[in-house]
Scaffold this motif. Structure first.
Motif, PDB file in Angstrom:
ATOM      1  N   GLY A 253       0.807  -1.224   0.000  1.00  0.00           N
ATOM      2  CA  GLY A 253       0.000   0.000   0.000  1.00  0.00           C
ATOM      3  C   GLY A 253       0.834   1.264   0.000  1.00  0.00           C
ATOM      4  O   GLY A 253       0.663   2.138  -0.851  1.00  0.00           O
ATOM      5  N   LEU A 254       1.771   1.365   0.918  1.00  0.00           N
ATOM      6  CA  LEU A 254       2.576   2.587   0.998  1.00  0.00           C
ATOM      7  C   LEU A 254       3.496   2.741  -0.215  1.00  0.00           C
ATOM      8  O   LEU A 254       3.733   3.851  -0.678  1.00  0.00           O
ATOM      9  CB  LEU A 254       3.416   2.597   2.286  1.00  0.00           C
ATOM     10  N   ALA A 255       3.994   1.622  -0.742  1.00  0.00           N
ATOM     11  CA  ALA A 255       4.902   1.691  -1.896  1.00  0.00           C
ATOM     12  C   ALA A 255       4.200   2.318  -3.097  1.00  0.00           C
ATOM     13  O   ALA A 255       4.825   2.964  -3.933  1.00  0.00           O
ATOM     14  CB  ALA A 255       5.424   0.298  -2.254  1.00  0.00           C
ATOM     15  N   GLY A 256       2.886   2.128  -3.180  1.00  0.00           N
ATOM     16  CA  GLY A 256       2.132   2.701  -4.288  1.00  0.00           C
ATOM     17  C   GLY A 256       1.436   3.989  -3.916  1.00  0.00           C
ATOM     18  O   GLY A 256       0.700   4.552  -4.724  1.00  0.00           O
TER      19      GLY A 256
END
Lengths: 271, 252
Positions: A253-256
């Motif tokens: 989630g955070l990577a995107g």
């Protein structure tokens, strides 16, 4: 052998908020890897249940009713853990309240609500680290694992105490890691994304989880069991050179950037 | 007692690199956890010796001499791995070509070489293996990066750009392949040394005094992270870079 480094036999772990959700799952995982476990949280029922499950796995366990926002209760809990189990090798600061349930327009937040939110999610981790840390530094060995949240790294609408406290947990981790680096104590942080930690019996909760899952790159929310082996790794010798580090576990989630963009349309190169 | 989730028994890992850096040590760590190993790097004694060590541990191993920046050689290597072992579960990309020069003095050729070994090779190996992983709907890709993937250093612009590129490749691909049940992550290291030196000796180096844990990384220090991410222990970690650097990045 690397697998032998992941063995926790002979270690004692204190897990706050250990009666439910991620705390319960981490208690099971650490016990599965051989550790004895002190389960600390306010409500007696759930911590007794987790402790008896740990005993069922053949490890020693203590359930100690503790409000982590009360420093005297924390001191007593740690003293009892050390006197009954001899030492504390691992501390997991997992107790907390909130997430989406505590969102509120800022003008409606009372002084008391702010204080409770910060105390439970951040001050409790400070109290427990202070109480256990001295013991660890004296022994020249220890592992502290702080549980923050994706909301400790990103903002949330109407989400104040939880975001601020969880961001505080990230920097508590980094400052403690630097402070105790020469004392054999490693301090790291787990940042979980959305996890299904509440019973799914209510349709509105099921619907909320389903819509959250759709926006996750992997198409699912976390299961409490996803965190267990990560906690074992951070509690073990296998992470000896890892300190002050943030471990996001959120399906990507955070990577995107948690954007609902899905697949970008194809854009061919133009000569 | 060891959680069974950490075991890599029955899995096949390709460790691709340029024969320097962490590749050989990571191959040994994966084999210790039970995996069979293909080690791909430009030929030489290094990779064959590692393969021998893995076989001594009771695992299958194959050393395939490969120029990892060359598409045709990478494709051949992956085909051979699949025909010998039937599948690929894990890909570790650990190329490392170090380079430092003032930015204005960097030649076109040097820039290309730094990009080819450090970044293009990751693209080529991951594309070749990923096709197979997507068909099987399972896989783990782990890219190995130094601290210079996230922080800057003068005279290291080309190197930093290439390593930072690997991290963005990691993040973007973690999104694209998430629903194909393939996890793409990176592991990071700080300053490390293959020599065994006492911590007292190491502390004469001002660089080491800056490391919070006050010693250089050892070849084994990435073993835990690579096994964690290669195994079924952490299915829900995706698109992340996880460092074992003695606490250096906690300063940042």
């Amino acid at each position: 052998m690397i697998l032998e480094d992941l063995n926790l036999e002979g270690k004692v772990a204190v897990i706050t908020g250990g009666g439910t959700g991620l705390g319960k799952a981490m208690s099971h995982a650490l016990a599965g890897a051989g550790a004895d476990v002190v389960v600390a949280a306010r409500r007696v029922g759930p911590i007794e249940e987790t402790a008896s499950e740990v005993r069922g796995m053949g490890r020693r366990a203590l359930a100690i009713s503790t409000d982590v926002a009360d420093s005297q209760q924390v001191e007593r809990m740690v003293e009892r853990a050390i006197s009954e189990l001899g030492k504390v090798d691992i501390l997991i600061n997992n107790a907390g309240i909130g997430g989406e349930q505590v969102t509120k327009p800022i003008w409606e937040i009372t002084d008391e609500e702010w204080r409770i939110g910060i105390d439970t999610n951040l001050t409790g981790a400070f109290y427990c680290s202070r109480a256990v840390g001295r013991h660890m530094v004296e022994r020249g060995s220890g592992r502290v694992i702080n549980i923050s949240s994706g909301y400790g790294l990103r903002g949330g609408r109407d989400n104040f105490m939880y975001c601020c406290a969880k961001a505080g947990v990230v920097l508590l981790t980094r400052s403690l890691a630097l402070t105790w680096a020469r004392d054999g104590v490693r301090v790291n942080c787990i940042v979980p994304g959305f996890f299904a930690t509440v019973p799914l019996d209510r349709p509105e909760i099921r619907q909320y989880i389903e819509s959250t899952a759709r926006f996750n790159p992997m198409g699912r929310v976390g299961e409490p069991g996803d965190v267990g082996p990560l906690a074992v790794f951070l509690a073990s010798e296998a992470s000896d050179y890892v300190t002050g580090e943030i471990f996001c576990i959120d399906g990507g989630g955070l990577a995107g950037g948690y954007t609902p963009t899905g697949y970008a349309p194809i854009i061919p190169l133009k000569g | 007692m060891i959680l069974r989730e950490f075991s890599l028994e029955g899995k096949l890992a390709i460790v691709a690199g340029n024969g320097r850096g962490w590749g050989n040590y990571l191959a040994i760590a994966l084999a210790e956890a039970g995996a069979d190993i293909v080690i791909a790097a430009p030929g030489g004694k290094g990779i064959e010796e590692t393969a021998k060590k893995v076989r001594k541990m009771g695992r299958r191993a194959l050393a395939i001499s490969t120029d990892i920046a060359k598409s045709s050689e990478v494709e051949e290597m992956v085909e051979r791995a699949i025909s010998e072992f039937g599948k690929i579960d894990i890909l570790v990309n650990s190329p490392d070509l170090e380079f430092a020069r003032p930015f204005l003095e960097v030649s076109d050729e040097e820039w290309d070489q730094v990009m080819n070994i450090n970044l293009r090779s990751v693209f080529l190996c991951t594309r070749a293996v990923g096709k197979h992983m997507l068909e099987r709907k399972t896989g783990r890709v782990i890219n190995v990066v130094p601290g210079l993937a996230v922080r800057g250093l003068s005279n290291c612009t080309a190197y930093c750009a290439a390593k930072g590129g690997v991290l963005q490749l990691t993040k973007a691909l973690s999104q694209e392949w998430a629903r194909g049940n393939i996890r793409v992550n990176a592991i990071g290291h700080g300053w490390f040394s293959e020599e065994e030196r006492s911590e007292e000796e190491q502390l004469k180096d001002p660089l080491v005094r800056y490391i919070p844990l006050r010693r250089l990384g050892r070849p084994r220090d990435l073993s835990g992270l690579v096994v964690l991410l290669a195994s079924d222990a952490c299915d829900y970690i995706n698109g992340q870079v996880l460092f074992a650097d003695g606490g250096v990045l906690a300063h940042v």
